[in-house]
Write a protein that holds these residues in place. Structure first.
Motif, mmCIF file in Angstrom:
data_model
loop_
_atom_site.group_PDB
_atom_site.id
_atom_site.type_symbol
_atom_site.label_atom_id
_atom_site.label_comp_id
_atom_site.label_asym_id
_atom_site.label_seq_id
_atom_site.Cartn_x
_atom_site.Cartn_y
_atom_site.Cartn_z
ATOM 1 N N VAL A 241 8.294 5.543 5.657
ATOM 2 C CA VAL A 241 9.216 5.520 4.525
ATOM 3 C C VAL A 241 9.257 4.168 3.831
ATOM 4 N N THR A 242 9.395 3.080 4.587
ATOM 5 C CA THR A 242 9.615 1.781 3.957
ATOM 6 C C THR A 242 8.471 0.832 4.280
ATOM 7 N N GLY A 243 8.650 -0.071 5.251
ATOM 8 C CA GLY A 243 7.644 -1.088 5.460
ATOM 9 C C GLY A 243 7.415 -1.425 6.910
ATOM 10 N N GLY A 244 6.316 -2.199 7.121
ATOM 11 C CA GLY A 244 5.996 -2.682 8.449
ATOM 12 C C GLY A 244 5.290 -1.661 9.304
ATOM 13 N N GLY A 245 4.059 -1.313 8.931
ATOM 14 C CA GLY A 245 3.325 -0.371 9.760
ATOM 15 C C GLY A 245 3.160 -0.869 11.183
ATOM 16 N N THR A 265 -0.433 1.248 8.906
ATOM 17 C CA THR A 265 -0.209 1.789 7.565
ATOM 18 C C THR A 265 1.285 1.878 7.265
ATOM 19 N N ALA A 266 1.647 1.511 6.023
ATOM 20 C CA ALA A 266 3.043 1.621 5.569
ATOM 21 C C ALA A 266 3.062 1.624 4.048
ATOM 22 N N PRO A 267 4.142 2.095 3.415
ATOM 23 C CA PRO A 267 4.259 1.963 1.966
ATOM 24 C C PRO A 267 4.207 0.511 1.511
ATOM 25 N N ALA A 268 4.794 -0.415 2.288
ATOM 26 C CA ALA A 268 4.736 -1.851 1.987
ATOM 27 C C ALA A 268 4.566 -2.614 3.293
ATOM 28 N N GLY A 269 3.762 -3.682 3.240
ATOM 29 C CA GLY A 269 3.521 -4.437 4.463
ATOM 30 C C GLY A 269 2.826 -3.596 5.503
ATOM 31 N N GLY A 270 1.596 -3.194 5.210
ATOM 32 C CA GLY A 270 0.876 -2.358 6.164
ATOM 33 C C GLY A 270 0.802 -2.970 7.544
ATOM 34 N N ALA A 290 -1.409 -0.733 2.807
ATOM 35 C CA ALA A 290 -0.126 -0.410 2.165
ATOM 36 C C ALA A 290 -0.389 0.626 1.087
ATOM 37 N N THR A 291 0.416 1.667 1.064
ATOM 38 C CA THR A 291 0.193 2.791 0.154
ATOM 39 C C THR A 291 1.073 2.749 -1.081
ATOM 40 N N GLY A 292 1.854 1.650 -1.251
ATOM 41 C CA GLY A 292 2.840 1.605 -2.330
ATOM 42 C C GLY A 292 2.363 1.014 -3.638
ATOM 43 N N GLY A 293 1.077 0.806 -3.794
ATOM 44 C CA GLY A 293 0.555 0.297 -5.055
ATOM 45 C C GLY A 293 0.091 -1.138 -4.964
ATOM 46 N N SER A 294 -0.230 -1.721 -6.113
ATOM 47 C CA SER A 294 -0.925 -2.998 -6.161
ATOM 48 C C SER A 294 -0.096 -4.176 -5.672
ATOM 49 N N THR A 318 -5.674 -3.690 2.564
ATOM 50 C CA THR A 318 -5.700 -2.901 1.325
ATOM 51 C C THR A 318 -4.270 -2.658 0.832
ATOM 52 N N PRO A 319 -3.957 -2.860 -0.462
ATOM 53 C CA PRO A 319 -4.879 -3.209 -1.549
ATOM 54 C C PRO A 319 -5.186 -4.692 -1.629
ATOM 55 N N HIS A 320 -4.449 -5.539 -0.904
ATOM 56 C CA HIS A 320 -4.707 -6.966 -0.851
ATOM 57 C C HIS A 320 -4.036 -7.492 0.410
ATOM 58 N N ASN A 321 -4.110 -8.783 0.640
ATOM 59 C CA ASN A 321 -3.647 -9.318 1.916
ATOM 60 C C ASN A 321 -2.150 -9.574 1.977
ATOM 61 N N CYS A 322 -1.596 -10.211 0.933
ATOM 62 C CA CYS A 322 -0.189 -10.560 0.962
ATOM 63 C C CYS A 322 0.483 -10.289 -0.367
ATOM 64 N N ALA A 323 1.754 -9.992 -0.341
ATOM 65 C CA ALA A 323 2.538 -9.786 -1.561
ATOM 66 C C ALA A 323 3.980 -10.223 -1.278
#
Length: 333
Positions: A241-245, A265-270, A290-294, A318-323
């Motif tokens: 649902v949220t973050g921290g796979g 895998t997670a929506p944010a912070g895979g 992370a499946t939540g976009g760029s 994926t899609p990048h290393n850090c955000a």
């Protein structure tokens, strides 16, 4: 993936065997008082009787699957129960006690609650056991720890908290997990594998295949709560649902040292989602998604707090290393 790159991801698995204490120590017997004959005189000032020595008791669940809880109830504080076979629970431990498995010893919660509940104030060691079959209504499908608990050379697997949090282990006290495996557990809330609401240390262990709403592998809840992960693989976990796979840190303190966080895998912070204080030293965060976009942070997502990387690699996520972009010093891409 090349063999060399695969080798980078591999950690040596936990030690699965343990030398037993020599027989002379195992055969200590509990002191049994002898009735004093009528008319016997007590000597004034005599030294008090020596307290009973800790006892080691064999519990054979292959002969009686329901034998363990009565043995726990009958044991004295400080005793050791040597467990054999598959014991049907759930089990509650409210005193200082050691449970050590012999062979393929299993504690099965029978889908009737947390497989093992450790009460507040109890100091408990679980050694060389498989803890499975728990189904908790609130916290901790496999283990609900409210005391001081050490889980050593054990496996916590296939437990659920279908209407609560912490599918494998929920910690509200002090928990140490050493040379153990936490796998394939499920929670509706946070912490598919381990949910920490106290003081947690995970060393030389394998946390994989777990699923939770957030913090698929490990979730650290509130400010003042601390999770330390040392020499451990946290991989192939899912936050739905949220973050921290792999690891989710809501507001507390998480330290990761000499560990590998990969394939989560997670929506944010895979790999890791952070809202508190996160320090990653001598570790790798690789091939998470992370499946939540760029802007969702395949490797690490910083929702707040601070993130410090020391001699660590965040690569191939994926899609990048850090955000968000530029929010984590020493994290590129």
């Amino acid at each position: 993936m090349s063999k060399a790159f695969s080798d980078i991801l591999m950690l040596r698995g936990p030690v699965k065997s343990q030398m037993f204490i020599e027989a002379s120590r195992l055969l200590r017997r509990r002191w049994v008082p002898v009735a004093v004959a009528a008319g016997a005189v007590c000597v004034a000032g005599a030294a008090p009787a020596t307290a009973a020595a800790a006892q080691v008791t064999a519990v054979d669940c292959s002969a009686n699957p329901n034998a363990l809880q009565p043995a726990i109830t009958a044991a004295s504080p400080g005793d050791t129960l040597q467990v054999k076979g598959t014991c049907i629970g759930p089990f509650t431990i409210g005193k200082n006690l050691t449970l050590s498995g012999i062979g393929q010893a299993v504690l099965d919660g029978n889908q009737a609650g947390s497989t093992v509940t450790v009460a507040n104030g109890a100091q408990v060691h679980l050694n060389s056991l498989t803890i499975t079959g728990g189904k908790a209504a609130t916290f901790g499908g496999g283990i609900n720890n409210q005391g001081t608990l050490t889980v050593n050379t054990s496996t916590v697997k296939d437990n659920t908290a279908p209407s609560g949090a912490s599918g494998g282990i929920h910690n509200q006290g002090t928990l140490t997990v050493t040379a153990s495996t936490v796998r394939d557990n499920y929670s509706l809330g946070a912490g598919g594998g381990i949910g920490n609401n106290g003081l947690l240390t995970v060393t030389g262990s394998d946390v994989f295949g777990n699923s939770g709403d957030n913090g698929g592998g490990i979730f650290n809840y509130l400010a003042g709560q601390t999770a330390t992960v040392i020499g451990t693989a946290v991989h192939n976990n899912t936050a739905r649902v949220t973050g921290g796979g792999g690891i989710g840190n809501n507001a507390g303190k998480v330290t990761v040292s000499g560990s590998a966080i990969y394939g989560n895998t997670a929506p944010a912070g895979g790999g890791i989602w952070n809202g508190g204080t996160l320090t990653v030293t001598g570790s790798s965060v690789l091939l998470n998604t992370a499946t939540g976009g760029s802007a969702s942070g395949g490797g690490i997502y910083k929702a707040g707090g601070t993130v410090t990387l020391n001699l660590s690699v965040v690569l191939g996520n994926t899609p990048h290393n850090c955000a968000p972009s530029g929010s984590i010093p020493a994290c590129i891409g």
